[in-house]
Design an enzyme around this catalytic site. Structure first.
Site, PDB file in Angstrom:
ATOM      1  N   HIS A 138      48.032 103.243  36.446  1.00  0.00           N
ATOM      2  CA  HIS A 138      46.595 103.202  36.067  1.00  0.00           C
ATOM      3  C   HIS A 138      45.920 102.047  36.180  1.00  0.00           C
ATOM      4  O   HIS A 138      46.653 101.185  36.463  1.00  0.00           O
ATOM      5  CB  HIS A 138      46.768 103.815  34.092  1.00  0.00           C
ATOM      6  N   LYS A 142      43.421 100.291  30.712  1.00  0.00           N
ATOM      7  CA  LYS A 142      44.339 101.049  30.044  1.00  0.00           C
ATOM      8  C   LYS A 142      45.315 100.287  29.309  1.00  0.00           C
ATOM      9  O   LYS A 142      46.121  99.449  29.608  1.00  0.00           O
ATOM     10  CB  LYS A 142      45.094 102.174  30.820  1.00  0.00           C
TER      11      LYS A 142
END
Length: 231
Positions: A138, A142
């Site tokens: 990600h 995040k």
């Protein structure tokens, strides 16, 4: 459908955009810095809202579910990191006749990945040479690692395997979200992979759930909404 969005960050704004593209009304938005307290929801929007869509923070989920049940509004939870409270959420929904759909990932493609992972685990766990693993990557903003989706994939595989599933997480660049479920043997490797191109898929899935839950009560996994409980 008239929607109130809880958590007005990147995902909340994407939900708002998709709502309007599909002809729904975004009645109200609640920023993460001004989340409702345990005292309950207040304002004219409460009586007019058909569904709440929550992409806020894990610590607030219990409060939001309780407030939603008390107000008689179905809630869709896309927030991750709150699974330890799942039993409490279920109790709130049951005792207060609430309505809730939840998932660690509302992408239709990821839901298909959950389904296929369950079937693959049942099949391949019988072959001792194949070892399962999970990889996820990600963007750098995040916070949680492993992702909620990776944790869900791990729990699905544990239905067929007795041991913990090795999981690796990468936080770099601008990935919206990539997930791989793999089975590796000395002779070959099998990979199931999902790559998100944007957040729009998550928003569309959450809206689908919000429409599906209308007129219903109870606690539902999004996977069961799409594929049924018998898998």
């Amino acid at each position: 459908m008239r929607v109130t969005i809880i958590g007005y960050g990147k995902m909340g704004k994407m939900v708002e955009e998709v709502c309007r593209d599909q002809g729904h009304e975004v009645l109200h938005t609640i920023d993460i810095d001004n989340l409702p307290s345990k005292a309950g929801f207040s304002g004219e929007w409460v009586q007019k809202t058909d569904a709440l869509i929550d992409f806020s923070v894990a610590a607030a989920v219990l409060t939001h579910v309780e407030n939603a049940a008390r107000a008689g509004i179905p809630i869709v939870i896309g927030t991750t990191g709150w699974n330890k409270d799942l039993e409490k959420v279920g109790q709130i929904v049951e005792t207060q006749s609430g309505a809730c759909v939840y998932s660690s990932n509302f992408s239709m493609g990821v839901q298909a990945l959950f389904y296929l992972t369950r079937q693959a685990g049942k099949l391949i766990s019988g072959f001792q040479d194949f070892h399962p693993f999970i990889e996820e990557s990600h963007h750098t903003q995040k916070v949680d690692a492993p992702s909620g989706t990776a944790l869900t994939l791990g729990s699905i595989l544990k239905e067929s395997y007795d041991s913990e599933i090795p999981t690796s997480s990468l936080r770099a660049g601008f990935f919206p979200g990539n997930h791989v479920v793999g089975f590796d043997s000395p002779f070959d490797t099998l990979r199931l992979e999902h790559r998100a191109r944007s957040r729009e898929g998550f928003a569309r899935g959450a809206l689908f759930a919000a429409q599906w839950i209308q007129g219903k009560s109870g606690l539902y996994r999004f996977e069961d909404v799409l594929f049924g409980e018998e898998q």
